[in-house]
Design a protein around this motif. Structure first.
Motif, PDB file in Angstrom:
ATOM      1  N   THR A  27       0.855  -1.182   0.000  1.00 36.44           N
ATOM      2  CA  THR A  27       0.000   0.000   0.000  1.00 36.44           C
ATOM      3  C   THR A  27       0.889   1.230   0.000  1.00 36.44           C
ATOM      4  O   THR A  27       1.803   1.342   0.810  1.00 36.44           O
ATOM      5  CB  THR A  27      -0.915   0.007   1.237  1.00 36.44           C
ATOM      6  N   THR A 385      -6.805   4.897  -7.507  1.00 36.29           N
ATOM      7  CA  THR A 385      -6.056   5.570  -6.437  1.00 36.29           C
ATOM      8  C   THR A 385      -6.642   6.939  -6.131  1.00 36.29           C
ATOM      9  O   THR A 385      -6.764   7.335  -4.962  1.00 36.29           O
ATOM     10  CB  THR A 385      -4.575   5.713  -6.842  1.00 36.29           C
ATOM     11  N   ASN A 388      -9.484   6.777  -4.051  1.00 31.69           N
ATOM     12  CA  ASN A 388      -9.137   6.280  -2.709  1.00 31.69           C
ATOM     13  C   ASN A 388      -8.284   7.300  -1.945  1.00 31.69           C
ATOM     14  O   ASN A 388      -7.456   6.926  -1.130  1.00 31.69           O
ATOM     15  CB  ASN A 388      -8.396   4.938  -2.836  1.00 31.69           C
ATOM     16  N   GLU A 393      -3.497   0.767  -3.643  1.00 30.27           N
ATOM     17  CA  GLU A 393      -3.467  -0.641  -3.236  1.00 30.27           C
ATOM     18  C   GLU A 393      -3.093  -1.470  -4.457  1.00 30.27           C
ATOM     19  O   GLU A 393      -3.629  -1.243  -5.557  1.00 30.27           O
ATOM     20  CB  GLU A 393      -4.836  -1.086  -2.708  1.00 30.27           C
ATOM     21  N   CYS A 454       3.500  -5.880  -4.222  1.00 36.18           N
ATOM     22  CA  CYS A 454       3.263  -6.408  -2.876  1.00 36.18           C
ATOM     23  C   CYS A 454       4.560  -6.712  -2.134  1.00 36.18           C
ATOM     24  O   CYS A 454       4.606  -6.614  -0.902  1.00 36.18           O
ATOM     25  CB  CYS A 454       2.420  -7.680  -2.948  1.00 36.18           C
ATOM     26  N   LYS A 517      -5.629  -8.053   0.042  1.00 33.03           N
ATOM     27  CA  LYS A 517      -5.091  -7.280   1.163  1.00 33.03           C
ATOM     28  C   LYS A 517      -5.002  -8.131   2.423  1.00 33.03           C
ATOM     29  O   LYS A 517      -4.068  -7.978   3.227  1.00 33.03           O
ATOM     30  CB  LYS A 517      -5.940  -6.031   1.420  1.00 33.03           C
TER      31      LYS A 517
END
Length: 531
Positions: A27, A385, A388, A393, A454, A517
């Protein structure tokens, strides 16, 4: 490293406090929050925050000028395209090799298989070497191995000598598989070489001799080596030392409230931090040395680097990305194994040269995917994004797979059913072959980028895991696909690849959009985030 980590921790804590968002690894905050101000792309206030943040050194590759980044990008694209050419050239040459060495189709297919297996497993060595000795010397050594074995293949006097040369060639060419994400942002340029190789091989073999194709590869690889020596500086860079601009930005943001003389720019009470070296830096002389300094920390952790690709295979996100890349790459291997049995037989009766020309279709599909896939994937992610509140993410990339999966399915059906039912060659080549090129680039681009988002510190190891999975399965395909085609036709083998290249990525995409997530939360304390 503590100063960098403190700045990053501050950014994450500020975001969690102000936006009530859990800042797990992967994130990222792409906008300034509160009093924490960071460097933006192109030093433009309303552009995206740079992740990772560059240092203040002009030697930092993140700060190099667009001219130098373009030179390195072109250099790497040429390197991977020319180095990989011999690996997939067997398809248009299959009838020639079968006749010259009195071998059947499966035995000739193994000439591809042995290189495929070497390409995968040699990265267990290449990636630790890149960390310990540097990217530049590692790439140069790999290029020399490839050059020497290209000469060997051109001069090979027997089937077994040629096979041994291809096996060792894979040890050098393997740098194309996992080194690229360590050096350049786009890791899938090498697929162009997969399509160029058969085009050139088929035509040179038809007009001169198959050996001359490999002599052309020798000349190309010599140019490669010269290009690496002259235009590929070391890109490994230690950002562990202060000053860190992210920390300075935070401090300046606080100081600006008190002093109008601060060096940061203040407009409408908003602080904008700039990096004077950004896009103005260039490689130093030291970064062009053939021998770079040994990273003692990486040397002391060599066994960790060797074990990491094995362990992270059991991380669901990495495992899905690896199998998605395997499905796409082995779909292309299916094309390599299909094209000669389909096109060299009635009703098409293509010559070796024309089979080679057929590879223009996947090459065009590949180029279109290279131009479209990255920007489209970024557009999908950045759009989400903004909605958000500037928090990115990794799962926001995944919906970009949907149109690529649909195109890939059409291409697979056109190849399998069209080859079985003898469709017009235009449908098989333009739709089947062309969409295959699109598939080969688009699916791995999204899947591997998601996994690297990630687990950024282990991008090279993620590529090792993926190439081992891909190439192990591909090696197995060279054993059984030809006999399977003879026994049952093209459709069953196509169905297998549809399951691997379409169904598995689709199911995984849906699952990861829901639980991705949560899976990252399970590994948030992993040691691999501290590499």
């Amino acid at each position: 490293m503590s100063s960098v980590l403190n700045a990053e921790q501050q950014a994450r804590l500020t975001t969690e406090r102000d936006l009530h968002v859990e800042m797990l690894p992967g994130t990222e905050l792409l906008e300034d929050v509160g009093n924490l101000h960071r460097i933006h792309a192109h030093n433009v206030a309303n552009s995206t925050v740079l992740v990772p943040q560059p240092s203040s050194s002009p030697d930092d590759p993140l700060n190099w000028s667009p001219k130098w980044k373009t030179i390195i990008m072109v250099n790497q694209c040429v390197f991977v395209a020319l180095s990989i050419m011999p690996s997939q050239c067997i398809a248009p040459l299959s009838p020639i090799f079968e006749a010259q060495w009195n071998k059947n189709a499966t035995q000739v297919a193994l000439l591809t298989g042995v290189m495929v297996i070497a390409l995968g497993y040699t990265n267990f060595v290449i990636i630790p070497c890149a960390h310990i000795f540097g990217r530049r010397p590692t790439m140069i050594v790999c290029c020399i191995i490839t050059l020497a074995t290209d000469i060997w293949m051109a001069a090979a006097g027997s089937y077994w000598s040629f096979m041994a040369a291809r096996l060792i060639n894979g040890f050098g060419t393997g740098a194309n598989e996992s080194m690229l994400p360590l050096v350049v942002a786009d890791i899938y340029a090498f697929f162009i070489g997969l399509m160029i190789g058969p085009i050139i091989a088929g035509n040179i073999a038809a007009r001169v001799s198959w050996r001359w194709f490999f002599w052309v590869c020798v000349i190309a690889q010599a140019i490669n080596l010269l290009g690496l020596i002259v235009a590929f500086p070391e890109t490994r860079f230690n950002r562990d030392q202060p000053p860190t601009l992210a920390q300075e930005a935070s401090q300046e943001a606080s100081d600006n409230e008190k002093s109008p003389q601060a060096t940061a720019e203040v407009e409408n009470q908003n602080v904008f931090v700039t990096d004077e070296s950004l896009e103005h830096g260039k490689p130093s002389r030291k970064q062009f040395n053939i021998i770079q300094g040994i990273d003692r920390k990486a040397l002391s952790e060599v066994w960790i680097h060797l074990w990491t690709p094995v362990e992270i295979f059991f991380y669901p996100i990495v495992c899905w990305a690896a199998w998605t890349m395997a499905g796409a790459a082995n779909a292309f291997l299916l094309l390599v194994l299909f094209e000669s049995p389909i096109l060299s037989n009635p009703p098409y009766n293509f010559s070796s040269a024309n089979i080679g020309f057929a590879n223009f279709a996947p090459a065009v599909g590949c180029v279109i995917a290279l131009l479209v896939c990255g920007p489209f994937c970024d557009w999908v992610a950045l759009r989400a994004t903004k909605k958000n509140h500037g928090v990115f993410e990794p799962e926001m990339r995944l919906p970009a797979l949907i149109p690529f999966l649909a195109i890939s399915l059409i291409g697979l059906l056109a190849l399998g059913i069209g080859g079985q039912d003898k469709w017009p060659w235009e449908a098989i080549i333009i739709v089947g072959f062309g969409f295959f090129g699109f598939l080969t680039v688009s699916l791995p681009t999204v899947a591997i980028t998601y996994a690297i988002d990630c687990y950024k510190p282990i991008s090279g190891q993620i590529m090792v895991t993926s190439t081992v999975v891909k190439n192990t399965f591909g090696f197995g395909m060279t054993y059984y696909i030809n006999d399977w085609i003879v026994r049952d036709g093209f459709i069953p083998a196509t169905g297998l690849v549809i399951g691997l290249a379409i169904a598995l990525p689709l199911v995984g995409m849906i699952g990861l959009m829901i639980w991705g997530k949560d899976l990252r939360r399970l590994t948030k304390n992993s040691k691999y985030h501290q590499f």
